[in-house]
Every structure is written in C-alpha cells, then in structure tokens.
Design an enzyme around this catalytic site. Structure first.
Site, PDB file in Angstrom:
ATOM      1  N   SER A  39       3.852  -2.580 -13.133  1.00  0.00           N
ATOM      2  CA  SER A  39       2.573  -2.745 -13.829  1.00  0.00           C
ATOM      3  C   SER A  39       1.407  -2.168 -13.034  1.00  0.00           C
ATOM      4  CB  SER A  39       2.314  -4.232 -14.105  1.00  0.00           C
ATOM      5  OG  SER A  39       2.300  -4.964 -12.889  1.00  0.00           O
ATOM      6  N   TYR A 156       7.930  -4.840   1.286  1.00  0.00           N
ATOM      7  CA  TYR A 156       9.207  -4.128   1.413  1.00  0.00           C
ATOM      8  C   TYR A 156      10.329  -5.010   1.981  1.00  0.00           C
ATOM      9  CZ  TYR A 156       6.993   0.469   0.550  1.00  0.00           C
ATOM     10  OH  TYR A 156       6.342   1.544   0.000  1.00  0.00           O
ATOM     11  N   HIS A 275       1.582  13.884   5.414  1.00  0.00           N
ATOM     12  CA  HIS A 275       1.601  15.100   4.594  1.00  0.00           C
ATOM     13  C   HIS A 275       1.463  16.376   5.433  1.00  0.00           C
ATOM     14  CE1 HIS A 275       1.432  12.346   1.382  1.00  0.00           C
ATOM     15  NE2 HIS A 275       0.143  12.312   1.168  1.00  0.00           N
ATOM     16  N   LYS A 361     -12.556  13.916   3.098  1.00  0.00           N
ATOM     17  CA  LYS A 361     -12.995  13.494   1.768  1.00  0.00           C
ATOM     18  C   LYS A 361     -14.484  13.814   1.608  1.00  0.00           C
ATOM     19  CE  LYS A 361      -9.681   9.798   0.824  1.00  0.00           C
ATOM     20  NZ  LYS A 361      -9.285  10.311  -0.497  1.00  0.00           N
TER      21      LYS A 361
END
Length: 516
Positions: A39, A156, A275, A361
C-alpha cells in the site's frame, strides 16, 4: 537512417536466456510474486508498474503467475487495485487494448492484510499462496516464491524471520524462495553488517537480491559491452590516456516533503555510496573471465578494495538555502544535499586518475552521466587546446545517449578547428523502441535467477568501508556543508575542486540532443 525492425522479443519467464551462457532450465512450478508494503508509495509507483509492463510484454503469463500484496492497511483486493490502476499506464490517453491489459493484470492481484512481525498475518499469506499453487496443480516443492520488500529496512529482520518460518517452499524439487531488498542497506559499515548478518542467518546469498535500480538502467547495462566488445576502447581505457572521470547525478528539485527522511541519510548515503559507486565499478573494473554473475561481481569487489581513503580536502559538501525551512528538518542540520568528492583507485590501470563523484539536489538541471576526459594531445600543432579535450560521455538520463566530443576542422575556407561530436542518441537511432524501466529488468533478472546486476554482501561491505569514516566525520560536524542557492551549480568551491583535480572545462560547446 534506417531504424531497422527493432523490437523487444516476448519471452516467458520460464527460460533463463541471458548473456551468462547458463543452460536454459525449464521450471514447471507456478510463480507467486509477493509485494510487501503493497500500500506504500514505492510499490504503487515502481513495483506494480514494473510487474504490469512485464505482463504486458509477455514476460509474465497469466496462467503461471499470481501477485499478492501484503501490508498493514486494512483494505480489500479492489481497494489495492484501484490505488495502483492510475500508475500502470503512462500518458494521458489509453487505448482499449491497454485498458484490457490493465484489467487482466489487476485480476492477478490479491491483497492480504497483516503486521510485519506477527505469525498470524504471514500464516494467512502462506495459506493464500498455497491455495494458488494447488489451483495451478504445482507439485509441492516446484513452485517459485518471490518476495519484494517495498519496506523500510527497519522491518527487514522481522519480515525475514516471518517468511523463513511460515512462507517458504516446503521442499526443494526445483522451486525456490527469493527475497528482493531495497536500499538503504544500513547507514554505515556497522549497521550494514548487522543487517546483512540478520538476513544472512535466515537466507543463503543466492536467495538474496539487493536491488540498486541504477544497475538496471539501459546505458549502465551497456557499459560492459562498450568496454569489452569494442577494440578501440581497450588500449585507451587506462591512466596513460584518461586524465579524469566524472560520474554525475543532478536533480533540479529539492527534497519536496521528504526532508525528514532525507535528513537521516543525506546525498552521500542516498546517491553516491550506492548508485554512483556501482557505476564507478563498471567503468573501472578489469575484464571478467566470463559473464557469469560471480565473475563480474568478483571484479567489482576488487575495484572497491583498491579505493584509497577519501581525503577531507578532496570533498566539498553543500546544502541548498531553504532546505531547513522544511518543518521535518532540524534547524541546525548539517546534512549535505550536495557533494563533490574525488575517489582514487590504487591499481596499475588507474593510479593517478581522479574519479570525481558529483551529486546534488535543487541544482540548475536534471541529468545523470559519466564523463571520461582524455589527456591533451601532445605536440598540439593546431593550437586548439583551449577549445577543450576529447571526452567520451554516457548520458544515463534524461535523453539517453553516448557521444564522443572531438576536435574537427570548421567548415569553410579557413583552417580553423571547432569542437563537435560523434553521437548515438537512443531516441533517434532506435525509433519505436521503448527502453524498459530499470525495475522491469531487475525483477525479471530475479525471476530468472541472474544476480549479475545485484549487490553481493562483500561488495556492500567494501562500499561502506570507503564512505563510513567520512560519513562519521560529517555526522560529528567535522566537515561542514556550504550553503548554495537553489537553481545554481552548487557551491563555487566544488568547481574549484574539479579544476584542482585536473578537469578542463570546454568553452563554447554544448551538446544538444538531436531531434527526430
């Protein structure tokens, strides 16, 4: 230019037909994909759309797969379907065929409500999965169960325990149970190792898929092919010819309501440590002995283990003005929203070549790219050094492309030079081909059992060993973030660091993506 008959071939997930040279193995059991945190935002914006696109392209067959959503929210099957419906088809208009595909896909989804640490919820989930497997006549032990964790890492360990105790395949007759876990994998070396140990006690490494979606991007996946399938790159790709390498990630927006979450991590943990570092590995690694996942990951680990400790004088941090106006961000936060740093690899190929990592950013533009700058031409008879150096640029997003910046004669009667490019822009060259989303590729790899584009435990540890000392100094306030204006290039000191590292700016040349 002839665009050819480029198309994506439809294949069933029953076959493991990749570049790895592995034998195609026929698996007879049905496939259950369980989206945990169904959800939440990640599930509806990324996971379910990726599953839908795999379904629409024929990689997931309705007679072999069923999808289960699991979360704490007490909603019905139809509630979940309605929540995700709007995210499945991109664009303003949808034709009847697309809407029919969406309808077929949504029928495959069933929702189960339960908490992430209760036996009752996971027993109920197992019951639903087992009923599906029986309805598909799957022999016990041949079915396949894929658990996708669209969850915060804090849950987790408890979720892994519940799966291990209540939702595993009952026996091994060709089937499997696999888990896909999202970043962040910890906040530093100690927390990452603790998380790895907790998961590792319950699942074997071949069952664990640590997803980094950058490894699913088209041009990142192209890096090994470019480097090792093209003869002219082989002698150039070293310290004798390359002056510096930049790996860049820029966003033109700020944290946009995620300030509280972002402030816990910052740009280094959020972007650079995972990344950009994964991209660095593929740029810098040696040729693997084969394309088997373990051989590729072995070479990536060697690169990470060769990275020298990061020096504070080769780091510039920034925080955009207005970041602390977010009520969820502490008034005196030192969390960087921008970072430029130099990584140095201590090996025969790369000694002395700075790898400049940049991420930020609220900057002037949005892009992610790899920029390999070559050394000056010795004996410059054309006196064109001021125009700029040769560069090989791989643009990861947006407008996927790769281009080589080079000096050519300017058309006309005069013998003057100008910077131009050899350009492979994907939208122009591969017209009519939809480049798959990273999550589509990676979920398909997981189903096929190909771990090449996932992070191995020792790889994760080596990555955190590089950044943890610096991160602790930042957290302790020893390295400060400099203010910069939103919409700028970031702190001026970052450009000074680039120049000091040896990067030479090209003046008077701007790459413009070609139009169709």
């Amino acid at each position: 230019m002839d665009s050819g008959s480029w198309h994506i071939e439809k294949r069933s997930t029953l076959r493991n037909d990749s570049f790895t040279g592995e034998e195609n193995v026929q698996e007879t059991g049905c496939l259950s994909i369980i989206v945990l945190g169904a959800s939440g935002d990640l599930a509806k914006k990324k996971t379910f759309p990726a599953l839908f696109h795999l379904f629409a392209q024929g990689f997931l067959q309705s007679d072999e797969v069923h999808i289960f959503g699991y979360a704490r929210s007490k909603i019905s099957d139809d509630d979940l379907r309605n929540r995700i419906r709007g995210y499945l088809v991109q664009g303003k208009t949808s034709d009847a065929v697309q809407l029919e595909e969406v309808s077929k896909f949504l029928k495959l989804i069933k929702y189960v409500s339960g908490s992430y640490d209760s036996a009752e919820g996971f027993q109920k989930l197992d019951k639903e999965i087992s009923e599906h497997e029986v309805s598909r006549n799957s022999a016990e032990g041949t079915s396949r169960r894929l658990f996708y964790f669209a969850l915060p890492p804090s849950v987790y360990p408890s979720v892994c325990k519940m799966i291990k105790h209540y939702c595993m395949n009952k026996s091994d007759l060709g089937g499997w149970t696999r888990i896909v876990v999202e970043k962040p994998f910890g906040k530093d070396l100690a927390s990452a190792e603790k998380l790895s140990s907790q998961i590792g006690e319950l699942f074997d490494e071949p069952q664990i898929y640590r997803i980094d979606h950058y490894l699913g991007k088209e041009l990142v996946q192209n890096l090994l092919v470019l480097r090792f399938a093209n003869r002219f790159f082989l002698p150039l790709w070293n310290r004798d010819n390359i002056d510096n390498v930049q790996i860049v990630f820029r966003e033109d927006f700020g944290t946009e309501g995620r300030g509280g979450y972002f402030d816990e991590y910052g740009i280094i943990r959020d972007i650079i440590q995972n990344h950009l570092l994964q991209v660095l590995c593929l740029v810098a690694m040696e040729k693997p002995i084969s394309l088997k996942p373990e051989h590729i990951r072995d070479e990536k680990v060697k690169v990470l283990q060769s990275v020298l400790p990061i020096k504070d004088e080769e780091v510039v941090l920034g925080q955009y003005e207005g970041y602390r106006d977010d009520p969820t961000v502490p008034d005196h936060s030192n969390t960087p929203t921008f970072a430029t740093m130099v990584l140095r690899i201590h090996n025969e190929r790369w000694e002395g070549v700075p790898f400049i990592m940049k991420a930020g950013k609220a900057l002037s533009s949005r892009k992610a790219e790899i920029r390999v700058q070559f050394k000056d031409v010795p004996g410059d008879i054309f006196r064109c050094k001021k125009q700029g150096r040769n560069e090989f640029v791989i643009r990861l997003q947006p407008s996927e492309a790769m281009y080589m910046k080079l000096t050519v004669k300017k058309p006309g009667l005069e013998m003057s030079t100008v910077q131009s490019e050899l350009d492979l822009s994907y939208r122009q060259r591969y017209q009519g081909v939809t480049i798959p989303e990273a999550y589509e590729r990676l979920i398909l790899d997981t189903i096929r059992g190909d771990q090449q584009h996932f992070v191995r435990r020792d790889e994760l540890k080596a990555a955190w060993e590089i950044f943890t000392p610096l991160l602790h100094r930042i957290d302790n306030g020893e390295v400060k973030s400099l203010p910069y204006k939103p919409g700028s290039r970031g702190p001026a000191k970052a450009d000074e660091l680039l120049e000091k590292a040896g990067y030479v700016q090209t003046h008077g040349y701007i790459w413009i993506p070609p139009t169709l």
